[in-house]
Design an enzyme around this catalytic site. Structure first.
Site, short mmCIF file in Angstrom:
data_model
loop_
_atom_site.label_atom_id
_atom_site.label_comp_id
_atom_site.label_asym_id
_atom_site.label_seq_id
_atom_site.Cartn_x
_atom_site.Cartn_y
_atom_site.Cartn_z
N HIS A 154 16.34 -20.50 36.62
CA HIS A 154 16.36 -20.58 35.16
C HIS A 154 16.12 -21.98 34.64
O HIS A 154 15.78 -22.16 33.47
CB HIS A 154 17.69 -20.04 34.63
CG HIS A 154 17.87 -18.57 34.86
ND1 HIS A 154 17.64 -17.62 33.89
CD2 HIS A 154 18.25 -17.89 35.97
CE1 HIS A 154 17.88 -16.43 34.37
NE2 HIS A 154 18.24 -16.55 35.64
N ASP A 184 14.20 -28.78 29.53
CA ASP A 184 14.85 -27.47 29.49
C ASP A 184 13.94 -26.44 30.15
O ASP A 184 12.72 -26.46 29.94
CB ASP A 184 15.11 -27.06 28.03
CG ASP A 184 16.44 -26.36 27.85
OD1 ASP A 184 16.97 -25.81 28.84
OD2 ASP A 184 16.96 -26.36 26.72
#
Length: 470
Positions: A162, A370
Site C-alpha cells: 500500500h 504517499d
C-alpha cells in the site's frame, strides 16, 4: 477450525477499539486506512481476516463481522516494540517514503520482525482451505509470502504493497535487503500502487538474485512472479450516500457557521505523520498570512491530524513541533474569536468526515510521499455539486489519476503558496470542469473495481472476483 477460500492477512484487525452495546464487532475506520479501503468488499464476502487486535499478550475469540471471520494474532510488548514500532515503522516506513525521516537499523528489530511474520504466516496456513487464495497486505508482513510458500505450496499467494516502494539505491541500504525482497517475491502476484514500484522491484531482483525480468513478471528460482500496478480506491457509493444524508448536510452547514462563515475554508485531513507534509503546508499558509495575500477575516484553515503511532519518539516530536507552529501562527495572525488555523488532533467518524469535506472550498492534500492517499478521493466523491478545489501533491499516487487537481510539489514552499492562491481564486466554471472530470474517473475506478482487477489477476478462473459482493 473453519477454513476459508479467501484469507486476508494484515497487521491490524479492522475492529473498533470499543465494543458495540450488543457485544458485536464493528469496523474500525480511519481516514484513508486499509479497513476503509476493504470495508465495502469484505463485509459481505465470505473470508477470514488475520491480524493483531491492538492488545498486548491477548488473542481473544472474536465474533464474525457479517460473513467475515476474524482470527487474531497476539503480540507481546517486546514484539510490539521490535516488529511494529521498530522494524516496520522506524526502519521500513521512512526508507519506503524516500527517507523523509532517517531510517533506523537495529539487528534486534529484524529478528522480532521475522518471528512475528512467521506467526502470521502460520495462522494463515492454518485457516486456508486447500487451493485457497491468501492475500497479504503491506510492508509489515513482507516476509509472509515466502514463508507461506514453504508452509502451503498448494495455495495462491497475493501480496499488495500500500505504500511506495523505494528506488534501488535506497532499498540497498537495508541490511536484510535480500531476505525482504525474497519474502515479497514468494507471492504469485505482487501488486503496487504505481508502475514505477514494480520497475524498482524488477531492477533489484536482477541486481540481488540475477533474475530474468520483463515489464510485468520476474522469473526467480524457476518460478514466475507477476508484478503490476493496481491503484487502490474507495467505496465511492458509500461516500456519496453519506454526503447526501440530511444530517450530514446539516452538520456541514453548521460547521460553516461555526467557522464564522468565512469566504474560503481550506481543509486538510491527515494522519499525524512526517510524510504528510503538514509542516510545509503550515509554513506556506503562514507566509501567505504574513504577506497579506490571505486575511484571517475571510479565510480559515482547518487541519485535522489524526493521532498516529504515538509511542514512537519521532511522532511525539512531530506532534510537539506542529502544535507549537499552530500556536505561533494563531498567536501572530489570529484575532479574538477568529483563529487563523483550527487544529484538531483527534479522530473523526465517517459522517463527520463527509461533512468536513463538504465544508471546504479547498482541500489541501500535500504529502511529501504517499502510496495513494484516499482522502483526496473521498473529498472528490463527497462533492456532488461539482464544486470545490483539490490541491494535490505530485508525490501522492492519486496524482496519476486525479490529473485535474491543482498539482503541486510540496517541497517547493513558494510553488505551494502560488498553487493555494490559484485554487482559492479559481473561476467556478473551471472548478466545476475539474471536479466533474475527477468524479467521472472515480465512478468507474472504485474499490470494487480495484479488488476485482487484483483478484482476477491472481486467480484467472474468476472465482475469487465473482465472490465479491457489496
Amino acid at each position: 477450525m473453519r477454513q476459508s477460500s479467501l484469507v486476508v492477512v494484515a497487521n491490524r484487525l479492522p475492529l473498533d477499539d470499543n465494543a458495540a452495546p450488543d457485544g458485536a464487532c464493528e469496523w474500525r475506520r480511519s481516514p484513508g486506512g486499509l479497513a476503509s479501503a476493504l470495508h465495502a468488499i469484505l463485509q459481505q464476502t465470505p473470508a477470514t481476516w488475520i491480524g493483531w487486535d491492538g492488545g498486548i499478550d491477548t488473542a481473544p475469540a472474536l465474533p464474525d463481522i457479517g460473513t467475515l471471520r476474524i482470527r487474531p494474532v497476539a503480540l507481546s510488548e517486546e514484539e510490539l516494540r521490535g516488529y511494529y514500532e521498530g522494524f516496520a515503522n522506524s526502519t521500513l516506513w521512512p526508507l519506503y517514503h524516500d527517507a523523509v525521516e532517517q531510517p533506523v537499523f537495529d539487528r534486534g528489530w529484524w529478528e522480532t520482525y521475522r518471528d512475528v511474520n512467521r506467526r502470521f504466516a502460520e495462522a494463515a496456513a492454518e485457516v486456508a482451505e486447500p487451493g485457497a487464495a491468501i492475500w497479504v497486505q503491506d510492508y509489515h508482513l513482507q516476509l509472509v509470502p515466502q514463508l507461506l510458500r514453504e508452509l502451503r505450496p498448494d495455495v495462491l499467494i497475493g501480496f499488495f504493497l500500500h505504500v511506495p516502494f523505494p528506488p534501488p539505491e535506497l532499498f540497498m541500504q537495508l541490511p536484510r535487503r535480500s531476505e525482504l525482497l525474497r519474502g515479497m517475491l514468494g507471492a504469485d502476484l505482487v501488486g503496487f500502487q504505481r508502475p514505477q514500484a514494480a520497475h524498482n522491484v524488477a531492477q533489484l531482483a536482477v541486481k540481488l538474485f540475477g533474475a530474468r525480468t520483463t515489464d510485468d513478471q520476474i522469473t526467480l528460482d524457476g518460478r514466475v512472479v507477476r508484478t503490476r500496478a493496481f491503484p487502490i480506491s474507495i467505496d465511492v457509493a458509500e461516500m456519496q450516500a453519506l454526503a447526501a444524508r440530511p444530517d450530514v448536510v446539516g452538520h456541514a452547514e453548521q460547521l460553516r457557521a461555526d467557522l464564522g462563515q468565512p469566504r474560503r475554508v481550506l481543509l486538510s485531513v491527515d494522519r499525524l505523520d512526517y510524510t504528510k507534509g503538514i509542516e510545509h503546508r503550515l509554513t506556506a499558509y503562514s507566509e501567505l498570512l504574513r504577506d497579506g495575500r490571505v486575511k484571517v477575516r475571510d479565510t480559515v484553515m482547518v487541519q485535522v491530524a489524526v493521532p498516529s503511532r504515538e509511542r514512537v519518539d519521532s511522532y511525539r516530536v512531530l506532534r510537539d513541533r506542529i502544535e507549537g507552529e499552530v500556536g505561533r501562527i494563531n498567536g501572530e495572525y489570529g484575532r479574538v474569536g477568529e483563529p487563523a488555523i483550527h487544529y484538531l488532533n483527534q479522530s473523526f467518524d465517517r459522517a463527520e468526515l463527509a461533512a468536513l469535506y463538504q465544508t471546504a472550498d479547498v482541500m489541501v492534500v500535500t504529502p511529501l510521499r504517499d502510496g495513494m492517499n484516499l482522502v483526496a478521493k473521498e473529498f472528490v466523491a463527497a462533492r456532488a455539486a461539482n464544486t470545490g478545489a483539490l490541491v494535490l501533491s505530485e508525490f501522492a499516487g492519486a496524482a496519476a489519476e486525479l490529473e485535474d487537481a491543482f498539482l503541486v510539489n510540496p517541497h517547493d514552499v513558494d510553488g505551494l503558496k502560488t498553487t493555494l492562491l490559484q485554487a482559492m481564486d479559481a473561476d467556478p466554471a473551471d472548478l466545476e470542469r475539474r471536479m466533474t472530470a475527477m468524479r467521472e474517473h472515480l465512478a468507474t475506478h472504485d474499490i470494487l473495481a480495484w479488488a476485482r482487477a487484483y483478484l482476477t489477476a491472481l486467480d484467472h478462473t474468476g472465482r475469487l472476483a465473482a465472490g465479491l459482493r457489496r
